[in-house]
Every structure is written in C-alpha cells, then in structure tokens.
Design a protein around this motif. Structure first.
Motif, PDB file in Angstrom:
ATOM      1  N   THR D 503      84.818  68.085  41.445  1.00  0.00           N
ATOM      2  CA  THR D 503      84.562  66.923  40.575  1.00  0.00           C
ATOM      3  C   THR D 503      84.273  67.391  39.153  1.00  0.00           C
ATOM      4  O   THR D 503      84.685  66.763  38.172  1.00  0.00           O
ATOM      5  N   TYR D 504      83.576  68.518  39.019  1.00  0.00           N
ATOM      6  CA  TYR D 504      83.249  69.049  37.680  1.00  0.00           C
ATOM      7  C   TYR D 504      84.541  69.329  36.912  1.00  0.00           C
ATOM      8  O   TYR D 504      84.704  68.937  35.751  1.00  0.00           O
ATOM      9  N   VAL D 505      85.511  69.951  37.581  1.00  0.00           N
ATOM     10  CA  VAL D 505      86.775  70.278  36.904  1.00  0.00           C
ATOM     11  C   VAL D 505      87.506  68.991  36.541  1.00  0.00           C
ATOM     12  O   VAL D 505      87.970  68.813  35.403  1.00  0.00           O
ATOM     13  N   ASP D 506      87.552  68.044  37.504  1.00  0.00           N
ATOM     14  CA  ASP D 506      88.251  66.778  37.209  1.00  0.00           C
ATOM     15  C   ASP D 506      87.606  66.083  36.019  1.00  0.00           C
ATOM     16  O   ASP D 506      88.284  65.589  35.115  1.00  0.00           O
ATOM     17  N   ARG D 507      86.258  66.101  35.997  1.00  0.00           N
ATOM     18  CA  ARG D 507      85.570  65.367  34.924  1.00  0.00           C
ATOM     19  C   ARG D 507      85.801  66.044  33.574  1.00  0.00           C
ATOM     20  O   ARG D 507      86.148  65.386  32.598  1.00  0.00           O
ATOM     21  N   THR D 508      85.705  67.366  33.511  1.00  0.00           N
ATOM     22  CA  THR D 508      85.798  68.013  32.191  1.00  0.00           C
ATOM     23  C   THR D 508      87.245  68.143  31.737  1.00  0.00           C
ATOM     24  O   THR D 508      87.591  67.783  30.617  1.00  0.00           O
ATOM     25  N   LEU D 509      88.129  68.638  32.618  1.00  0.00           N
ATOM     26  CA  LEU D 509      89.476  68.930  32.124  1.00  0.00           C
ATOM     27  C   LEU D 509      90.400  67.713  32.169  1.00  0.00           C
ATOM     28  O   LEU D 509      91.319  67.585  31.359  1.00  0.00           O
ATOM     29  N   PHE D 510      90.180  66.819  33.119  1.00  0.00           N
ATOM     30  CA  PHE D 510      91.123  65.702  33.255  1.00  0.00           C
ATOM     31  C   PHE D 510      90.462  64.350  32.981  1.00  0.00           C
ATOM     32  O   PHE D 510      91.083  63.316  33.152  1.00  0.00           O
TER      33      PHE D 510
END
Lengths: 87, 243, 112, 606
Positions: D503-510
């Motif tokens: 979720t962290y990656v989805d929130r920051t990068l996408f």
C-alpha cells in the motif's frame, strides 16, 4: 577503462594511504591538500565538473585554513612560544 | 589490537564483497538519471543538469545542506565563545609588491567567485562553489593585507545577519513556491530561455541565496578560527576554574 | 578491470576507518574522517559513470551524459564533510585550551 | 498533495534563521518568545498531521515533481501515524525544553535557541521523509546541531570530551549509512524508499543487499546507542545541559529506532522477508544485550545524568526487542514504549535541571537527604520511576504488554521475563537515587559507585515554578500514556499500516489513496493477566534492586563476601570497557558491524 582512469585511480589510492599514514598534523594538512587535488582530477575523469570544482575550492580554501590555524595554535603551546603570536 | 585487526579485516572483506554486486563500471543504465537529463532543458530551460538537480529536483536536500552549514557555523561560534577580549595585532604585510599584487588577486578571485555563482545553472559551478571562492577572496585580504584590514572589512554581526539572511531566504523562497506553484520549493518565475542567465525560473534566486549564505558562513568560520589564532600565547591557558 | 573504481572507493573507506581508529591526535583524526568520507564520493561518482558519455552540461546541445543525481549527492556530501571537520576542530581547540593536549587518551576526563 | 507536510521542517528552519537574524533588535524580555512560538506552532502542525494520517497516508512532493508512471523524480514526504507521532514527540519535547530554559541558559542564548530549532527540523524531517538520501541529510542536520549543543558548557573538559566522542562516533555512523545508500543506489538506481523497495523485491539477496542492510542498520544502531555501539551516549548525555538532555533522551535516540523500522519494512522486507528469522535473532540479541548491560551500568553510577543516560540505553534495548520481533503487535508496543519513555525520561532530565539549580550539583551521595526541601519533585521522581518500570496501567505498561503478548505469540517465552529483569534493574537504579536524595535513606558513601566531576551551575534567575510546572506536565503526559482510551487498537492499526509495503508503494508512486476506517472504539486497554504479572514483577525487582543498593551493608557478611567474589570481576571488567577514548568506541563500531555483517552474510544469502 582508459589508461588515464587507471593511473589516476592508483594515484588517489596511494594518496589516501599517504594522508592516513602521515601522523604529524602539519605535514598531513599539506598531503591532504595534494590528495584533494588528485580527487579533483579523478572527478574530472569521472565527468563530474561541478563536484571537481567544489572539491578544488574546498581542498584549497576551506580545509587548509581551518587545519593550519588549529595546528598553529596547538603547536604554539607545545614549544612555549614567545609572547607575540608568530605567524 | 589483534581483535581489531581481525574485525577490520572482516569489515573490509564485507565491503569488498558488497562492491562485487554493483553493475559493471561505466554501465549506468537506470531510468532516474536519464529521465532527469532528458527533462532538464525542455521543462526547466536549464543546461547544467547538476545545478538544476541540486536546486529544483532535489531542492530539499540543498535546503538541509544549507542549514547543516548554518548550524555548524553557529555551533562553532557557540563552542569558541569563551575567549577573552579581541586581540588585533599590528601585523600588516609591509612589502608593497605583495600588497599591490594581492589587491589585484583579491579583485580577480572575487569576480571569479561571482561568475561561478552566476552561471551555476548554465555551466559548471553554483551557489556553494562560488560562495567558497568568494569567502576565499575575503580571506585573501587577510593573507596579503593583514588582520587589521580583514577585521575592519568584516565586522562580526553583519556577517552573521548575512548568513541568517541567506539561509532564511532559501526557506522563505520555499514558502513562496507553495503560494505560486502549489508545492514547497516549487519553481515560480518564468522559465526564460535556456543557456542564458535568465533561465530556470526561481532557481537563480535559490542559487544566490545559497551563495550569500555559504560565503557569509565560511567568513564567520574563518573569523572565529583567526580570532583564536590571534590570541597571545599567554591568554591561551585554561582559566583556574574547575578542571 | 571494471571493478577497479569500486575497489578504490572501498580501499579509501577502509583506510580512512583505520586512520580514525588508530589516531592519537584529534587533528589527524579529523582529516582521516574526511578521507573516509572521500571514499563515499568516489563510490557515488563511479556508480553514476557511463562509458563514452560526457558531463551533464547540455551546452550548446544535448548529448549522452552521465548520471547527474550522484553528482548532486556528492556536492551535499562535500558540504557535510567541511562542516563536520570544522566542528570537530573547534572541539579539539577547546580541548587543547582546557587540557593542553589533543590526544584523545589524555582528554579522557571520565570513564566507566 | 498536502503541503502541510512541509511545515514541520520548513517552519523551524525559517524560524531559526529569523531568530538568528533579528536577535539584536528584540528587547530582552521578549527575546525568548519567537523561538518558543515557532516550536509550539510546529507542535500544533505535527499534531494536525498526526490526526489527519489516521484517515489516510499523506504525501507531499517537493518542487512539484510528482512521480511519472511509477518513477519518482523529486523528494517526497510520506506521513503515516508512526512517523507523524515521532515528529509530534520531537516537537513537543523541544517546545517543553525551550520553555524550561527560559532563563536557565544564559550564555549565548541566541545560538542555543537557533540550534534547538534546527535540531527540531532535523528530527521532524527524518521522521517524515520518504527519500533515503534526504533521511541522511536530516540525520546529519540533527547530528551537527546536537554536537554543538552537547558541548555547550565548553569551559570544562568533561563536556568537550562528551561532545567529541558524540561527534566522531555519529559521523562514522553517518558514513556507514552513506556507503549503504550508495550501494543501494548502485543496485536499484533509486533514492525514493518506495522505489528502492519495489526494485529490490526482484533482486536476489547477494553480497550487496546484505552489506548495505548491515551498514544502514549498524549506522542507525549507533545513533540509537545499542550495545556494542552505546559508549558515546553516556558521555554525551551526562555533560549536555538538562533541557538539551531532555530532548536527546526523549526523541533523538528513538529516531534511530524509527529509522531501523522504516528501513526494514519499506526497503528490505522484500528480499530479506523469507530469511526473517536470522534478522530477528540478531536484533533480539543486540536488544537484550543492550537492555541488560545498560541496566547494570546504570546501577553503578552516582552522577544522576549519567545514571539516567544508561537507563535511556536500557530502554532503547527494550524498544529494539519490540521492533526485532518483526510483528505488528510488537511494533505497536515498541511505538508506545518510545512515546511514553520519551516523555518520562525527558521529565527526569528536566528534574535533574531543577535539582542542579537548587543544589549546585548532581552527585547522588552529596545530595543525600537534601531533596526533602522539594517534596513535589520527589513525588514526580517516584511517579516517573514507576512509569518507566511499567507498573500495571501506569506509563509504559501498554507498550510492555503489547511486546510481551507478541513475544509469547512468537514462542519467545523467555523474552518478557528478560525484559522484566532489565526494566526492574534500571528502574531500581532510579528509585535508589530518588530514595537517597529525597528521603535520605541509605549510607552516606558507597564504594561501588564512581566519583564524577561537579556539574556547571546555571544562573539563579531561572524561575523555579516554571521549571517545576514543565517537569510536572511532561512526566504527567508520559505516565498517563497507558490510560489513553483506544490507544492499543490505534497503535496496532498504525503498526499494520507501517508494515504494509505494498500500500505504501501504491500510495507514494501511483497515488492510489486508501482511506482507513473511523478511529478505534473508545476502550481502555484490557491487559492480559500475564502482562499484569510482568508489570508487578518489574515493580518488585525495582524495589528489590533499590533496597539492595541502599541497604547492602545489612546483608549477612557471608553472602556479601560471596557476592563480591562472584560479581566483582565482571563488574570491573564491564566498567573497564567504558574507557572514554573515542578510538576504542570507533573500534567497537567496526567490530560490531563486522560481527553482525558476518552473521547475516552466512544466514541471509539465498
């Protein structure tokens, strides 16, 4: 790996060792500035002009001033210098 | 010492083992650097990508870097505040040729420093490198003139205000970026045309704020250390206070 | 041969660390810290290098260039090195004023 | 694109520059106000961010450089409840210590206030940053301000030695971290935490990943002062002025722990996840060694601040065990421990400031019985000691119980008992000092404790009521921590979000925003009987240790002889290790890193 890169890499490796092995602070300050100069050439070889300029300026102005003043102050006390601070 | 020798060898082995895992030298292939190279001129009209990376793409790093320099110079003045009265010896450089050539050298170095700062985002250079060169020019005044000229030319408090102004300006320009560009440290002026001094939006402002701060900070640093150096040996002994 | 620059970075880092550990003079120690830090400069710049590419200064025209990010990181790194050396030398001066020595062993005022 | 995230960093920095710029013009009485106002405003903003992160993770891209199809271009701040909580803790403690030192710091007060604001910005930036190199910059900014603050009383040799050891060891740690960052950049070509974690997921665990992980974790272990990297902390905290120590103990050591958790969950969980056992065992071993060694060293001190400094190290060890279990409940427990310990220890250091102002010294034996003149301070000291020990429903009890529950879950039955002993011994040392000073118990001299140099005396003008009020407030917050309703569910929930790398990656990068449910129901923590047992046990051990410390002479001679023969060599050996020479400290850092790296090299490589 062009020959210039190999030569400067070997020189910088030797320079680093020289700076560390030189135990007397005054001589070390001089060798350190020469080492900074070698780093400047290495950074130019690595196509990094901004960093080379920064290292050149720091190695010739910031480090020497700070080091030489502290060394002069510390050595004065060591040899019971005369009253006036000899330059 | 044997313990350290073994540990040191182990540590070195770990470091060299890690370096084997890096891609071959000379084969940088990551999208990050290539993307920044590609969009520097079209989107920011700047030709020195390192300068733009320092002040725009990763401007927050430079804000932190400026305040690291600011905090360390404030720290040095805090640590060296304990010294007795200023001692300004009469040690002018008496030989005229040195003074004459020195004056020329000071002006040349000063102009060089300004030039390096000005073209920071066009050709190699920038606020930090130029700032240190400018500080070197002030130092040259001491080297060729004497401590009295240096001391009178650079009174202490205006220097500290200039240093605080430079660092504060960088932070304030960040807030202006929020107002105009919607993000802290956003670029808000017109982009001008690449390759000229008027380009890359608000980066020149940040560039000059950095130069002022770095030059003032280093001159304050040099003054602190020179002030200690100028103290007569007699007064450089510990007070009789608690050891 | 393509491992040599990385080996140089590792070599400088370890030599600097040896200097810091074996130093008996604070000024020598501060300079060894800068040598150790220069190891990270060399490593960063070696990672960003691309054969046949020039510096990322696109004047007059665009051309294949090396990675600008590592150069920005190294610039910040050099500033950090200057500031830390200045602070440590200021402390060394204060130590010399109080104890007349810059040898960490003689400065060890308390322990345990 | 919440620009509020920039304020906890930009406001203190702009404030520091403003304070430095305008100090000459302000009338004397008003000089202190700007710095305190800025620190208070930062606290308010950090609290607002903490409340908003309950609903969703906030992201801010500096310079407007949003990621483009998954490639991060600029530097991003990512605020999650744990990070925002750390930033709020730091801001609150800096505000409290600035108010405490209203007239306590009279030498170069302007420079002191500027450095405190810069120090606050460094901690806030480290807690909120989503970029690895940016975290290094804030780490260094925090360090530079702290070195100068530690050496504040520069006219005596003690503070100079403390500041030097602090500066050199933390600079070596920063260089380890930087070398690790360079390795990671070489392997992944990214500096954004989410980007590195994503790219590293597909990367096999080779020498580079293991050594980069070792160097980063070792650097952060030095900052949080885990054994064998802890030597610098006691030297630095014992000599720094009391309000500075309050912020050091309350927030700076914990920032190192936060960094370890952040780096493991967001960057290294991908490749190293399958081998998590080795990581857990090594970090647990380091945590337990830190807790036990520091507790014993705390018991051997007579200089109050040095005693408290070793208890700080001991509590860092306990929180490290919480993180080392690599489990949501334990991470929530560690976060609770960090927050409650932070406030209580800051309060104790402020209490030392009050004692110093009143009695001109901090030597436990010299102050014997003189504390009776300050009954309120005595009560606070006792309350703080009980809060640190983790007595049921007081202070850090919630954190201890969560860590104990997680330990039992992971079949580490012996861990809660070990932590109980360590907490008891370090709590006992504080109780012994408090009893001797405020109640006059125990003999006048004690050969076991070491002689320390006298402390520098602050000005008389510092207003006593203000100092006492701040100390009371800070300790009250810390002690009341376990009673905050619904904190247990919130901290576990926050720990789950912290560990959820995807979720962290989805929130920051996408930019995929995910909103989380309403805050947990309002219920006070239902402690399990086991954790109440451990809380009471820790209290008993603390009382027993204090009693042993005070009334050792009343033990029968035979047991004392046996005790001395058996304990003496190990105690002297332990004390001999703490030489105070910085070269040995850096050697220990190298040895520790080589050992940890060697173990992980043998176990983690797939």
């Amino acid at each position: 790996m062009i020959p210039l890169q190999v030569v400067i890499i070997v020189l910088v490796g030797g320079g680093a060792l020289a700076v560390v092995l030189q135990r007397d602070p005054l001589r070390q300050a001089i060798v350190n500035s020469l080492y900074a100069l070698l780093l400047v050439v290495l950074f130019m070889v690595f196509q990094a002009p901004d960093v080379a300029l920064s290292m050149l300026v720091v190695g010739s102005i910031a480090y020497p001033l700070v080091l030489l003043v502290v060394i002069a102050r510390v050595r004065n006390r060591g040899e019971e210098a005369t009253d006036t601070a000899d330059p | 010492m044997i313990g350290f020798a073994i540990a040191g060898a182990g540590f070195a082995a770990l470091v060299f083992w890690a370096l084997v895992g890096l891609p071959d030298f000379g084969h940088y292939h990551w999208p990050y650097g290539n993307a920044l190279n590609a969009i520097a001129t079209p989107e920011r009209h700047a030709t020195n990508v390192v300068g733009i990376t320092v002040f725009d793409y990763r401007g927050l790093d430079t804000l932190g870097e400026e305040f690291i320099l600011f905090a360390s110079v404030v720290g040095v003045s805090l640590l060296l505040r304990k010294d007795p009265e200023e001692h300004v010896p009469a040690d002018e450089v008496r030989s005229d040729p040195i003074r004459a050539l020195g004056a020329v050298a000071v002006v040349l170095l000063f102009v060089l420093g300004l030039w390096v700062v000005a073209f920071g985002y066009v050709t190699p250079g920038g606020g930090f490198q130029g700032g240190v060169a400018l500080a070197g020019a002030f130092l040259l005044v001491y080297v060729v003139g004497g401590y009295r000229q240096y001391h009178s030319l650079l009174p202490h408090s205006p220097l500290e205000m200039a240093e605080a102004f430079g660092a504060g300006a960088f932070a304030i320009l960040g807030f202006v970026g929020i107002v105009y560009a919607g993000a802290y440290l956003g670029n808000f002026l017109g982009l001008g045309n690449a390759g000229s001094l008027y380009s890359a939006g608000s980066v020149p402002l940040l560039n000059w704020a950095t130069a002022i701060e770095v030059c003032a900070a280093l001159v304050v640093l040099f003054s602190e250390f020179l002030k200690i150096y100028m103290l007569p040996a007699a007064s450089w002994t510990p007070e009789e206070g608690p050891r | 041969m393509s491992y040599l620059p990385y080996a140089l970075a590792g070599w400088i880092f370890v030599v600097g660390l040896y200097g810091v550990v074996s130093s008996r003079n604070l000024i020598h120690l501060a300079v060894c810290l800068t040598v150790m830090q220069s190891g990270t400069y060399v490593l960063l710049l070696a990672i960003g290098y691309k054969n046949g590419a020039a510096a990322p200064i696109f004047r007059p025209s665009h051309h294949p260039a090396v990675d600008p990010v590592v150069q920005a990181l190294t610039l910040t790194d050099i500033v950090v090195s200057v500031t830390v050396v200045a602070l440590i030398l200021a402390l060394a001066l204060a130590a010399h004023k109080e104890s007349g020595s810059v040898n960490p062993e003689e400065i060890a005022d308390f322990s345990g | 694109m919440s620009t509020i995230l920039a304020f906890p960093v930009a406001l203190p920095l702009a404030g520091a520059a403003f304070v430095a710029f305008t100090d000459g013009w302000l009338p004397d009485r008003v000089k202190e106000l700007p710095a305190i106002a800025i620190a208070a405003a930062t606290t308010v903003i950090s609290t607002i961010i903490l409340v908003r992160t309950e609903r969703m993770t906030l992201v801010h891209w500096f310079g407007g450089w949003e990621p483009r199809h998954g490639l991060a271009l600029g530097i991003g701040f990512v605020a999650e409840p744990l990070g925002a909580g750390m930033a709020t803790l730091a801001a609150a403690l800096v505000t409290a210590s600035l108010v405490f030192s209203w007239r306590y710091m009279t030498e170069a007060p302007r420079l002191y206030r500027v450095l405190m604001l810069v120090f606050l910005a460094g901690m806030s930036g480290f807690a909120l940053s989503g970029d690895l190199f940016n975290m290094f910059v804030w780490f260094e900014l925090m360090g530079v301000a702290a070195y100068a603050l530690a050496g504040y009383a520069v006219e005596r040799l003690g503070p100079i030695q403390g500041a030097l050891n602090f500066a050199i060891t933390n600079t070596v740690a920063a260089l380890f971290i930087l070398f690790g960052i360079a390795l990671l950049y070489g392997a992944t070509g990214a500096l954004n935490l989410a980007q590195i974690g994503r790219t590293l997921g597909g990367h096999s665990v080779d020498g580079l990943v293991v050594v980069a992980f070792t160097l980063l974790i070792a650097g952060l272990l030095v900052k949080s002062a885990a054994v064998p990297f802890h030597f610098w902390l006691a030297d630095a905290y014992a000599v720094a002025p009391a309000p500075v120590c309050a912020v050091f103990a309350g927030a700076m050591s914990e920032v190192g722990l936060f960094g370890i958790a952040r780096l493991y969950w967001t960057v290294f969980d991908g490749p190293i996840g399958p081998h998590v056992g080795a990581v857990r065992d090594v970090l647990l071993a380091v945590g337990i060694a830190t807790a036990i060694v520091a507790a014993v060293m705390a018991f051997l001190q007579r200089h109050l601040k040095r005693l408290l400094a070793y208890t700080v190290i001991s509590h860092v060890g306990i929180a490290l065990c919480g993180i080392a279990l690599l489990d949501a409940t334990a991470l929530g427990g560690a976060a609770n421990l960090v927050l409650s310990h932070g406030f209580i220890k800051a309060g104790l250091f402020l209490a030392c400031g009050v004692l110093l102002r009143e009695f001109r010294g901090l030597d436990e034996l010299a102050l014997r019985g003189r504390g009776r003149a300050l009954p309120l301070l005595g009560a606070l000291w006792l309350l703080a000691a009980v809060g640190l020990v983790g007595f049921p429903y007081v202070g850090s009890f919630l954190g201890h119980s969560l860590v104990d529950d997680a330990a039992i879950e992971h079949a580490h039955r012996w861990l809660p008992a070990t932590l109980m002993v360590a907490t008891g011994v370090s709590g006992g040392a504080i109780l012994r000092a408090g009893a001797r000073i405020f109640l006059g118990w125990g003999p006048r001299d004690d050969p076991l404790l070491r002689e320390e140099p006298p402390e520098e005396v602050p000005e008389e003008t510092a207003s006593m009521p203000a100092m006492l009020a701040i100390t009371t407030g800070v300790i009250a917050i810390g002690v009341g921590f376990s009673l905050i309703p619904g904190l247990e569910d919130r901290s576990e929930h926050a720990a789950d979000r912290f560990r959820d790398q995807h979720t962290y990656v989805d929130r920051t990068l996408f930019g995929k925003v995910r909103t989380y449910g309403p805050s947990a129901p309002v219920v006070i923590h239902r402690a399990t009987p086991a954790s109440i047992g451990y809380g009471l046990g820790a209290g008993l051990i603390a009382a027993a240790t204090a009693g042993f410390g005070l009334y050792r002479r009343r033990l029968p001679a035979g047991t004392r002889q046996a005790g001395r023969r058996w304990l003496e060599p190990s105690v002297d050996g332990l004390r001999a290790l703490h030489t105070g020479v910085v070269g040995d400290y850096v050697m220990w850092i190298t040895v520790g890193t080589a050992v940890i790296g060697g173990i992980w090299a043998l176990t983690l490589v797939s």
